[in-house]
Design a protein around this motif. Structure first.
Motif, PDB file in Angstrom:
ATOM      1  N   LEU A 198      61.786  48.221  13.752  1.00  0.00           N
ATOM      2  CA  LEU A 198      61.851  49.043  12.543  1.00  0.00           C
ATOM      3  C   LEU A 198      60.731  48.702  11.568  1.00  0.00           C
ATOM      4  CD1 LEU A 198      63.497  51.158  10.929  1.00  0.00           C
ATOM      5  CD2 LEU A 198      64.728  49.250   9.893  1.00  0.00           C
ATOM      6  N   ASN A 199      60.537  47.420  11.279  1.00  0.00           N
ATOM      7  CA  ASN A 199      59.553  47.058  10.248  1.00  0.00           C
ATOM      8  C   ASN A 199      58.393  46.209  10.766  1.00  0.00           C
ATOM      9  OD1 ASN A 199      60.804  44.553  10.587  1.00  0.00           O
ATOM     10  ND2 ASN A 199      62.234  44.943   8.914  1.00  0.00           N
ATOM     11  N   GLY A 200      58.419  45.856  12.051  1.00  0.00           N
ATOM     12  CA  GLY A 200      57.306  45.083  12.621  1.00  0.00           C
ATOM     13  C   GLY A 200      57.363  43.594  12.329  1.00  0.00           C
ATOM     14  N   ASN A 201      58.457  43.127  11.683  1.00  0.00           N
ATOM     15  CA  ASN A 201      58.553  41.697  11.336  1.00  0.00           C
ATOM     16  C   ASN A 201      58.899  40.846  12.550  1.00  0.00           C
ATOM     17  OD1 ASN A 201      58.066  42.346   8.712  1.00  0.00           O
ATOM     18  ND2 ASN A 201      60.198  42.281   8.069  1.00  0.00           N
ATOM     19  N   CYS A 202      58.423  39.604  12.522  1.00  0.00           N
ATOM     20  CA  CYS A 202      58.824  38.628  13.539  1.00  0.00           C
ATOM     21  C   CYS A 202      60.120  37.982  13.057  1.00  0.00           C
ATOM     22  CB  CYS A 202      57.738  37.577  13.715  1.00  0.00           C
ATOM     23  SG  CYS A 202      58.196  36.298  14.884  1.00  0.00           S
ATOM     24  N   VAL A 203      61.209  38.129  13.819  1.00  0.00           N
ATOM     25  CA  VAL A 203      62.515  37.626  13.361  1.00  0.00           C
ATOM     26  C   VAL A 203      62.968  36.370  14.108  1.00  0.00           C
ATOM     27  CG1 VAL A 203      63.358  39.812  12.435  1.00  0.00           C
ATOM     28  CG2 VAL A 203      63.661  39.326  14.859  1.00  0.00           C
ATOM     29  N   ARG A 204      62.302  36.026  15.209  1.00  0.00           N
ATOM     30  CA  ARG A 204      62.629  34.791  15.930  1.00  0.00           C
ATOM     31  C   ARG A 204      61.354  34.219  16.555  1.00  0.00           C
ATOM     32  NH1 ARG A 204      66.545  35.167  13.522  1.00  0.00           N
ATOM     33  NH2 ARG A 204      68.744  35.247  14.144  1.00  0.00           N
ATOM     34  N   ILE A 205      61.246  32.885  16.497  1.00  0.00           N
ATOM     35  CA  ILE A 205      60.175  32.193  17.237  1.00  0.00           C
ATOM     36  C   ILE A 205      60.856  31.088  18.034  1.00  0.00           C
ATOM     37  CG2 ILE A 205      58.020  30.900  17.107  1.00  0.00           C
ATOM     38  CD1 ILE A 205      57.571  32.069  14.321  1.00  0.00           C
ATOM     39  N   PHE A 206      60.694  31.133  19.341  1.00  0.00           N
ATOM     40  CA  PHE A 206      61.328  30.134  20.205  1.00  0.00           C
ATOM     41  C   PHE A 206      60.253  29.245  20.826  1.00  0.00           C
ATOM     42  CE2 PHE A 206      64.623  33.651  20.855  1.00  0.00           C
ATOM     43  CZ  PHE A 206      65.500  33.110  19.918  1.00  0.00           C
ATOM     44  N   THR A 207      60.390  27.927  20.640  1.00  0.00           N
ATOM     45  CA  THR A 207      59.439  26.992  21.252  1.00  0.00           C
ATOM     46  C   THR A 207      60.191  26.039  22.169  1.00  0.00           C
ATOM     47  OG1 THR A 207      59.677  25.320  19.523  1.00  0.00           O
ATOM     48  CG2 THR A 207      58.032  27.024  19.148  1.00  0.00           C
ATOM     49  N   GLY A 208      59.526  25.563  23.196  1.00  0.00           N
ATOM     50  CA  GLY A 208      60.182  24.650  24.133  1.00  0.00           C
ATOM     51  C   GLY A 208      59.488  24.644  25.485  1.00  0.00           C
ATOM     52  N   HIS A 209      58.858  25.776  25.829  1.00  0.00           N
ATOM     53  CA  HIS A 209      58.133  25.805  27.107  1.00  0.00           C
ATOM     54  C   HIS A 209      56.858  24.979  26.998  1.00  0.00           C
ATOM     55  CE1 HIS A 209      60.381  28.373  29.762  1.00  0.00           C
ATOM     56  NE2 HIS A 209      60.578  29.259  28.801  1.00  0.00           N
ATOM     57  N   LYS A 210      56.459  24.414  28.138  1.00  0.00           N
ATOM     58  CA  LYS A 210      55.268  23.561  28.163  1.00  0.00           C
ATOM     59  C   LYS A 210      54.085  24.255  28.828  1.00  0.00           C
ATOM     60  CE  LYS A 210      58.093  20.275  26.718  1.00  0.00           C
ATOM     61  NZ  LYS A 210      59.109  21.002  25.980  1.00  0.00           N
ATOM     62  N   GLY A 211      54.229  25.535  29.105  1.00  0.00           N
ATOM     63  CA  GLY A 211      53.143  26.294  29.727  1.00  0.00           C
ATOM     64  C   GLY A 211      53.286  27.762  29.368  1.00  0.00           C
ATOM     65  N   PRO A 212      52.266  28.596  29.689  1.00  0.00           N
ATOM     66  CA  PRO A 212      52.335  30.030  29.397  1.00  0.00           C
ATOM     67  C   PRO A 212      53.602  30.681  29.956  1.00  0.00           C
ATOM     68  CG  PRO A 212      50.140  29.441  30.125  1.00  0.00           C
ATOM     69  CD  PRO A 212      50.980  28.217  30.292  1.00  0.00           C
ATOM     70  N   ILE A 213      54.160  31.622  29.191  1.00  0.00           N
ATOM     71  CA  ILE A 213      55.431  32.254  29.567  1.00  0.00           C
ATOM     72  C   ILE A 213      55.144  33.527  30.364  1.00  0.00           C
ATOM     73  CG2 ILE A 213      57.435  33.443  28.580  1.00  0.00           C
ATOM     74  CD1 ILE A 213      56.655  31.076  26.285  1.00  0.00           C
ATOM     75  N   HIS A 214      55.806  33.677  31.511  1.00  0.00           N
ATOM     76  CA  HIS A 214      55.525  34.818  32.382  1.00  0.00           C
ATOM     77  C   HIS A 214      56.731  35.703  32.654  1.00  0.00           C
ATOM     78  CE1 HIS A 214      51.340  34.215  33.380  1.00  0.00           C
ATOM     79  NE2 HIS A 214      51.569  32.914  33.439  1.00  0.00           N
ATOM     80  N   ALA A 215      57.915  35.300  32.212  1.00  0.00           N
ATOM     81  CA  ALA A 215      59.094  36.114  32.513  1.00  0.00           C
ATOM     82  C   ALA A 215      60.072  36.068  31.348  1.00  0.00           C
ATOM     83  CB  ALA A 215      59.777  35.606  33.787  1.00  0.00           C
TER      84      ALA A 215
END
Length: 747
Positions: free
Chosen positions: A605-622
């Motif tokens: 709706l407004n283009g805002n980022c509402v969640r940031i999840f960190t924990g992976h140790k490499g690029p995310i592919h799925a």
């Protein structure tokens, strides 16, 4: 002048770092603080704690000139701090009042003619003018000017002391109590990077190399790739073209530390007067302080590893409407088959409640769901309603999966693809499969006996009786019937493909920077969407059609509508390539996974980022959303599958077992199981319900972000299925819960 004024408060204004959201002024504080210490004499002595008065006469003159300048501008508090830090006696301050002379304390007095004093002042202000400009521009960080961004590294002290400072801090952290050590060890990596970059920027190549060799081995193993990039930056010129470095420089590295641990660190640095490190912490780090017990090493490791540290807790506080939209009421007509198969009375009434969770949801609105008209969704066409009815019928025959009832898996192997298969997708009804290839083609196959046919030419269509019942059959050209079709149009490898929910269209994204929309009636390209300037790694249709999302090398995800040439929304925030994109089941949110090792959830709706999840140790592919919209699963090159609670914004599970990149994830239709496919040539099935049911999220956990992950991957793993030398790049559950998998045979 203002720059110097705001800078000298570094040592005393405790609340600058404590306040949770640091403003640009906070960043500027540290930046400007360095203006003061930019002259050789003021930095090294102040940091090492020796009286500056013992330095060379030139150092003393510079110091006195700065003191005079501050006094002249009535910055008495700043004068006091500088005098105390530089170890000048009381009378030095008073002597400065006169323009004619100044006292240098222990080393005797140094005469300053009025002219010399002003000359010195001009020397000091000129040398620091570059630094003073930086803060004014850094505030507008949207388009960071490369020189301005890097100029913050120009204020620095004696290069030989960098190792001393870092070693001193390392020794201190190694001697603190165990409970604080894990938390304070988080500062090593960002400090190491910024100190190294300062040395490189100021042309101290040998010192930088020695610093890197001495301390790079101490960093966590998951920063290995970043350190490899860093080791190649050995000259100031190398820094200018490096985007990752600019991002690292402009976005503060986030550390989540308990108040007790933070106070320990602060006290140590102030006692040692270790300004060099304190300045870096203030300028380049965001310390997210929480009250309560410090986190353990395992808790920190679970959340760390991304390019910019952890997510700030504020970033995951926004309300997310993760519930499903109310399904339209559609009457389920009865077939002759149904009448024969079931007794007269039971069939309509039993079937409707049984049809599945989506059918029963239509009775009342989910409190966590967005309003139906929060974003405009396309109206259902008659063909969509027919498809919904088909879906409901299929759902009644769906197999209920569980620990003792695992799905059959049908694997589609692409032969002779010569490692050229780059993307796969199935239609929702599992009737078509499409592959994107490195030779820039898209190929579509029918996986049912029904062959693919094109619509007849316009001239032939005029001859058809449009009133006849079988008009939809008559418009198809039987002469074009074949099991597969090839779509030509892209000028580079095709990296992402997605079928529309109604099976009329297919999207493909490519290295050529375009996303193309293909008609599956005519097997031609209808539109080429141009907005990305670099390869587009992934694209996906909304579950309701009409909208689609794309993401690529330019680090910006874009939301499109099929009838608009320009994107409707641009989601900007990732620090590296966006490698995968996914729509939430209610279509109000988009998830993006990136090479910066974070996952972001964006509000359409407004283009805002509402969640940031960190924990992976490499690029995310799925990425995969659970059917009820509450959870998200993510897979990456680190071989781990992480589970996230969208509502609370927390990591709730970690599934370990794969030995290589996890390339595909899919929840079963009822959400009971999670299937993961990997480059290690296996498909694994996990007990998703157990993973989520064992979950206890109390308010404290949500508030502090403390996660107690159980190491129960083996209990949750229900099965491992080896392929014949075929990496698994796509998974799909049919409407009856049969699992389809696909990949290219790699002999």
């Amino acid at each position: 002048m203002a720059a110097v004024q705001s800078g000298v408060g570094d040592g005393v204004e405790e609340k600058d770092i404590k306040t949770e959201p640091p403003t640009d002024g906070f960043g500027n504080n540290a930046n400007d603080g360095r203006v003061l210490s930019s002259s050789p004499g003021s930095s090294a002595p102040a940091a090492s704690g020796k009286p500056a008065a013992g330095g060379t006469p030139e150092d003393q003159q510079t110091l006195l000139a700065v003191l005079q300048f501050l006094k002249k501008n009535k910055l008495t508090e700043s004068v006091e701090i500088l005098r105390r830090e530089a170890g000048l006696p009381e009378d030095a301050q008073d002597a400065k009042g006169a323009d004619s002379s100044g006292s240098g304390g222990a080393a005797g007095s140094v005469d300053l003619e009025g002219g010399d004093a002003s000359a010195l002042l001009s020397r000091v202000t000129v040398s620091s003018s570059a630094a003073a400009q930086a803060p004014t521009k850094v505030a507008a960080e949207d388009q960071p000017d490369v020189n301005v961004v890097l100029s913050a590294y120009s204020q620095q002290g004696d290069p030989a002391l960098y190792e001393v400072y870092y070693s001193g801090l390392k020794r201190f952290i190694e001697t603190v109590l165990d409970c604080h050590r894990a938390e304070l060890s988080q500062v090593f990596y960002p400090l190491f990077v910024h100190m190294y970059l300062e040395l490189v920027y100021n042309n101290h190549e040998n010192e930088a190399k020695a610093f890197f060799e001495k301390f790079s081995g101490d960093q966590e193993c998951y920063y290995e790739d970043d350190l490899r990039v860093l080791s190649s930056l050995t000259k100031k010129e190398h820094m200018r073209g490096n985007e990752t470095l600019l991002d690292f420089r402009t976005s503060k590295f986030v550390l989540r530390i308990s108040r007790d641990s933070y106070q320990l660190l602060k006290r140590h640095l102030q006692e040692r007067q270790n300004n060099q490190i304190w300045n870096i912490i203030q300028e380049h780090l965001y310390i997210d302080i929480f009250d309560g017990m410090p986190r353990s090493k395992s808790q920190i490791d679970a959340m760390s590893g991304s390019l910019a540290g952890e997510a700030k807790r504020e970033a995951n506080k926004a309300k997310v409407y993760y519930g499903l939209l109310k399904e339209p009421e559609i009457e389920l007509p009865l077939d002759d088959e149904d009448e024969e198969a079931e007794n007269e009375e039971g069939k309509p009434k039993k079937k409707k409640p049984k049809k599945d969770s989506m059918g029963s949801k239509s009775k009342k609105q989910d409190p966590n769901a967005p309003s139906q008209n929060r974003i405009p969704l396309p109206e259902l066409k008659d063909s969509d309603k027919l498809d919904k009815i088909m879906y409901m019928k299929e759902a009644t025959k769906r197999i209920r999966l569980g620990t003792d009832n695992l799905p059959s898996i049908c694997f589609y192997s692409f032969l002779n693809a010569y490692q050229g298969l780059t993307a796969v997708d199935f239609t929702d009804d599992s009737s078509l499969i499409a592959g994107g290839f490195a030779d820039s083609t898209v190929r579509v196959w029918s996986v049912t006996p029904k062959k693919l046919r094109k619509v007849k030419s316009a001239a032939d269509l005029n001859l058809i009786d449009k009133e006849s019942d079988d008009v939809l059959e008559r418009i198809m050209d039987e002469k074009t019937a074949s099991e597969s079709k090839i779509l030509y149009g892209h000028s580079g490898p095709v990296y992402g493909i997605s079928f529309s929910p109604d099976r009329n269209y297919l999207l493909s994204s490519s290295e050529d920077g375009t996303v193309r929309l293909w008609s599956l009636q005519t097997f031609t390209c209808l539109v080429g969407y141009k907005g990305h300037n670099y390869p587009v790694w992934d694209t996906q249709f909304s579950p309701y059609g009409y909208y689609f999302v794309s993401g690529g090398h330019d680090r910006v995800a874009r939301l499109w509508a099929t009838d608009h040439y320009q994107p409707l929304r641009m989601f900007s925030g990732h620090l590296a390539d966006i490698t995968c994109t996914r729509f939430h089941p209610n279509s109000n949110y988009v998830a993006t996974g990136s090479s910066d090792r974070t996952i972001r959830l964006w509000d359409v709706l407004n283009g805002n980022c509402v969640r940031i999840f960190t924990g992976h140790k490499g690029p995310i592919h799925a990425l995969a959303f659970s059917p009820n919209g509450k959870f998200l699963a993510s897979g990456a090159t680190d071989g781990r599958v992480l589970l996230w609670d969208i509502g609370h914004g927390l990591m709730v599970g970690e599934l370990k077992g794969h030995a290589d990149t996890v390339y595909s994830l899919r929840f079963s239709r009822d959400g009971e199981l999670l299937a993961s496919g990997s480059m290690d040539n296996t498909v694994r099935l996990w007990d998703a319900m157990k993973a989520f049911d064992d979950l206890e999220t109390d308010d404290f956990t949500a508030a502090t972000g403390h996660v107690h992950l159980q190491d129960n991957s083996q209990e949750l793993l229900l099965g491992t299925y080896m392929t014949k030398s075929t990496p698994v790049i796509h998974l799909h559950f049919t409407r009856r819960n049969l699992l389809l998998a696909a990949g290219a045979y790699n002999p």
